[in-house]
Design an enzyme around this catalytic site. Structure first.
Site, PDB file in Angstrom:
ATOM      1  N   HIS A 128       0.815  -1.216   0.000  1.00 56.32           N
ATOM      2  CA  HIS A 128       0.000   0.000   0.000  1.00 56.32           C
ATOM      3  C   HIS A 128       0.852   1.270   0.000  1.00 56.32           C
ATOM      4  CE1 HIS A 128      -3.621   2.185   0.099  1.00 56.32           C
ATOM      5  NE2 HIS A 128      -4.339   1.356   0.830  1.00 56.32           N
ATOM      6  N   ARG A 129       2.135   1.153   0.299  1.00 58.34           N
ATOM      7  CA  ARG A 129       2.989   2.344   0.285  1.00 58.34           C
ATOM      8  C   ARG A 129       3.216   2.860  -1.132  1.00 58.34           C
ATOM      9  NH1 ARG A 129       8.107  -0.129   3.236  1.00 58.34           N
ATOM     10  NH2 ARG A 129       7.650  -1.641   1.592  1.00 58.34           N
TER      11      ARG A 129
END
Length: 428
Positions: free
Chosen positions: A401-402
């Site tokens: 998700h980064r």
């Protein structure tokens, strides 16, 4: 003076290895470029070439020794005019005994360092990267104050030779002291003795199967990935009846392709359409890959490995099929080269052939996505208000998700599904 042959670093992640086999014996004449040993690294068994000429005066680490640290002396090379009696001047006073492959690893004892040596590993550059150079090239560079990091090597595997130093010595800056490397954080683990003691007290029988380097490194990286990467998961169902029909027609023509070959092709084209999913996370920036290199997880007797189909978006189904078969065969034999399994921008893990309906895979860092592919099975689906039977394949995308957010992951899966359900689009 005799020089030590050191345990080479055969991949950027290698810290130790197993000296699987010596291909030369004491007293043999060695020429530059000859293969002298086989080393089991963290991913494969690789051949080691001699960097210098001479006579193999003494083997320090016997074949079959595991846990040999990078840069540890493994043998002594005698130059012209040198005798076996001169070896004591070059060999370390004591050499720590590495544990055999079948035994538990012994605690590491630092070995005294002799002169720079004749094999692959070399001192660290100011940037922190290891430099590969022959002993003679290092001595000349040290005498002349030349920075080896500024020289392009022309020897085996890019190793810097005497000629490289002599041709490039004009104008090079003196060597800067390399910063001390920071020790890697230790993983929390259960003591092997504690586990065996507990099983013994419980009266639970077991057979101990020693972990090779591949399994140890894979376990360490999977643990780090699961602990440090914020995974999220997206699942989609793909109807593959048209794909199976096209596969049957292709196979009937004599060119054999698998469902996984179609998946690789669909992933590659979807990544080309949605390049934001073809990325890696770093603290300074999201790194978007310029090439579409797709890794394919392959189970081998020694553990899991992910050979890479490079520039997969530029290859047709037949080329992908042939390359996957070739790389999978080399992987199972432990013959992959580092450039064939290190890197890649996206991984596919397919367990459909085992009848697995759905699963979630752990991301293969530094990549941001891995696609878990399940089995195609007949299920009821609704079409135009009517229930019909279709062959459905469930795929789950694990995402970092980064670097890749939910919208990008969903957009990628939509592009992937479009091609899987209409495989004619893969022929364009």
């Amino acid at each position: 003076m005799p020089t030590n042959i050191l345990m080479p670093a055969l991949s950027p992640t290698m810290t130790e290895g197993t000296l699987a086999k010596w291909l030369k014996k004491e007293g043999d004449v060695i020429k530059s470029g000859q293969v002298i040993a086989e080393i089991e690294t963290d991913k494969a068994t690789m051949e080691v070439e001699a960097a210098d000429e001479g006579v193999l005066g003494k083997i320090i680490v016997p074949a079959g020794t595991a846990g040999v640290k990078v840069n540890a002396p493994i043998a002594v090379l005698l130059a012209d005019g040198e005798k076996a009696s001169d070896i004591a001047a070059a060999a370390p006073a004591t050499v720590p005994a590495a544990a055999p492959t079948a035994a538990a690893p012994a605690p590491a004892v630092p070995a005294p360092q002799a002169k720079p040596v004749a094999s692959a590993a070399a001192p660290a550059a100011a940037s922190g990267e290891r430099i590969f150079a022959t002993p003679l090239a290092k001595r000349i560079a040290a005498d002349k104050g030349i920075n080896l990091a500024a020289i392009q090597g022309t020897g085996p595997h890019g190793r810097i030779t005497k000629a490289d130093v002599e041709q490039g010595k004009a104008g090079h800056m003196p060597v800067a002291a390399a910063p001390a490397a920071k020790p890697a954080p230790a993983s929390v683990a259960v003591s092997p003795s504690a586990v065996t003691d507990l099983l013994g007290k419980l009266g639970q029988g077991f057979t101990a199967l020693p972990n090779n380097n591949i399994k140890k490194v894979t376990a360490k990286r999977l643990l780090e990935a699961k602990q440090s990467i914020p995974h999220f998961y997206l699942t989609i169902d793909c109807q593959i009846d048209q794909l199976l029909a096209m596969r049957a027609r292709i196979n009937a023509s004599g060119q054999k392709v698998s469902v996984n070959d179609f998946v690789v092709r669909a992933v590659a084209l979807a990544l080309r359409e949605v390049p934001a999913a073809n990325a890696a996370w770093s603290d300074d920036a999201v790194l978007q890959f310029t090439d579409v290199d797709v890794s394919v997880a392959v189970a081998t007797p020694n553990g899991l490995i992910t050979p890479i189909i490079k520039k997969a978006d530029q290859k047709g189904l037949a080329a992908i099929s042939d390359e996957v078969k070739q790389l999978a065969g080399k992987a199972k034999e432990g013959k992959l080269k580092p450039e064939e399994f290190m890197g890649g921008g996206f991984t596919i893990s397919n367990l459909g052939m085992f009848g697995i309906k759905q699963f979630s895979a752990i991301i293969n860092p530094p990549q941001s996505c891995i696609l878990a592919v399940g089995a195609g099975e007949q299920r009821p689906v609704v079409r135009d208000g009517k229930i019909e039977i279709a062959t459905v394949m469930t795929c789950t995308l694990s995402v970092d998700h980064r670097s890749v957010d939910g919208a990008v992951g969903a957009e990628f899966l939509a592009a992937f599904k479009k091609r899987v359900e209409d495989p004619a689009l893969m022929l364009l």
